[in-house]
Design a protein around this motif. Structure first.
Motif, mmCIF file in Angstrom:
data_model
loop_
_atom_site.group_PDB
_atom_site.id
_atom_site.type_symbol
_atom_site.label_atom_id
_atom_site.label_comp_id
_atom_site.label_asym_id
_atom_site.label_seq_id
_atom_site.Cartn_x
_atom_site.Cartn_y
_atom_site.Cartn_z
ATOM 1 N N GLU A 41 0.374 -5.125 -3.381
ATOM 2 C CA GLU A 41 0.694 -3.722 -3.678
ATOM 3 C C GLU A 41 0.332 -2.826 -2.495
ATOM 4 O O GLU A 41 -0.662 -2.084 -2.537
ATOM 5 N N PRO A 42 1.106 -2.856 -1.422
ATOM 6 C CA PRO A 42 0.745 -2.080 -0.220
ATOM 7 C C PRO A 42 0.751 -0.567 -0.433
ATOM 8 O O PRO A 42 -0.021 0.145 0.214
ATOM 9 N N ILE A 43 1.596 -0.066 -1.327
ATOM 10 C CA ILE A 43 1.669 1.384 -1.546
ATOM 11 C C ILE A 43 0.702 1.827 -2.642
ATOM 12 O O ILE A 43 -0.133 2.718 -2.433
ATOM 13 N N THR A 44 0.805 1.196 -3.813
ATOM 14 C CA THR A 44 -0.017 1.602 -4.953
ATOM 15 C C THR A 44 -1.511 1.520 -4.651
ATOM 16 O O THR A 44 -2.289 2.392 -5.052
ATOM 17 N N LEU A 45 -1.919 0.494 -3.936
ATOM 18 C CA LEU A 45 -3.336 0.288 -3.638
ATOM 19 C C LEU A 45 -3.731 0.783 -2.253
ATOM 20 O O LEU A 45 -4.815 0.454 -1.758
ATOM 21 N N SER A 46 -2.884 1.595 -1.632
ATOM 22 C CA SER A 46 -3.154 2.053 -0.268
ATOM 23 C C SER A 46 -4.469 2.837 -0.133
ATOM 24 O O SER A 46 -5.143 2.703 0.895
#
Length: 228
Positions: A41-46
């Motif tokens: 999850e590169p975006i959600t967990l950024s």
């Protein structure tokens, strides 16, 4: 029991060996967690990924310097001299390897230039008295983070390099030995491999160590008198 702690009767310092050993266990875990979150999850967990990257870089440089300098008071030395000042850590590390003077590494560390870690606090809590805002390119920053991590654990003489990497979290995943406690080892290993230009060399090194272990055990089996 949920969680407990045991206080010591007096303050205790840590020499370089115990400091580096304890730090390396947490560093490898942080790195694996970073890569897994970024892979899934590169975006959600950024927001968490940003924090993990800073943690990995700070711990990588402290591990690197602890092995280079071998201070008998490593715990208090790094706390009192550096705190969260990653730029100061980088400058010191560059005295041992000029790789830490590369522009991309400087660009990462230059904003973390104070002992208290103002930007680090902003990343963790979302607010800080002296930092109004920030921008992070997750995809380019993780590349630099990964470079710092692998140079910090591999740029040592063989004895120290083996001490840090033998039975590390990644080593156990690669070798698939009994020390690997992961429930999703294939997923975790794939996340570590993902866009990782250093993985093949690291894998080769781990396989080399494993081969040496097996040869040693075979030698002991065939020549039991050598063990005495």
């Amino acid at each position: 029991m949920i969680i407990r702690k045991k206080n010591s009767a007096q303050k205790k310092d840590s020499d370089w060996h115990s400091f580096a050993w304890g730090l390396s266990i947490r560093l490898f875990s942080d790195y694996a967690s970073l890569k897994l979150n970024h892979f899934l999850e590169p975006i959600t967990l950024s927001p968490s990924t940003s924090i993990h990257m800073v943690e990995v870089v700070e711990k990588s440089l402290k591990l690197y310097l602890s092995l280079k300098e071998k201070k008998e008071n490593s715990l208090s030395y790094f706390s009192s001299n550096y705190g969260h000042n990653i730029e100061k850590l980088r400058k010191k590390a560059s005295e041992y390897n000029d790789i830490f003077n590369q522009n991309d590494i400087k660009e990462f560390t230059s904003v973390f230039d104070d002992k208290r870690g103002a930007l680090f606090q902003k990343l963790r809590y979302g607010s800080q008295k002296n930092v109004e805002g920030f921008k992070i390119n997750i995809y380019s920053t993780i590349v630099v983070c990964e470079k710092i991590f692998f140079y910090s654990i591999m740029n040592h003489d063989e004895k120290l390099k083996k001490m840090i990497n033998h039975n590390s979290t990644i080593y156990n995943l690669i070798i698939k030995n009994d020390f690997d406690q992961s429930r999703n080892s294939e997923l975790l290993l794939n996340s570590i491999k993902f866009n990782n230009p250093y993985f093949n060399d690291y894998e080769s090194y781990c396989l080399k160590l494993d081969k040496e272990d097996k040869l040693f055990l075979e030698s002991m089996k065939n020549n039991p008198t050598n063990s005495t």
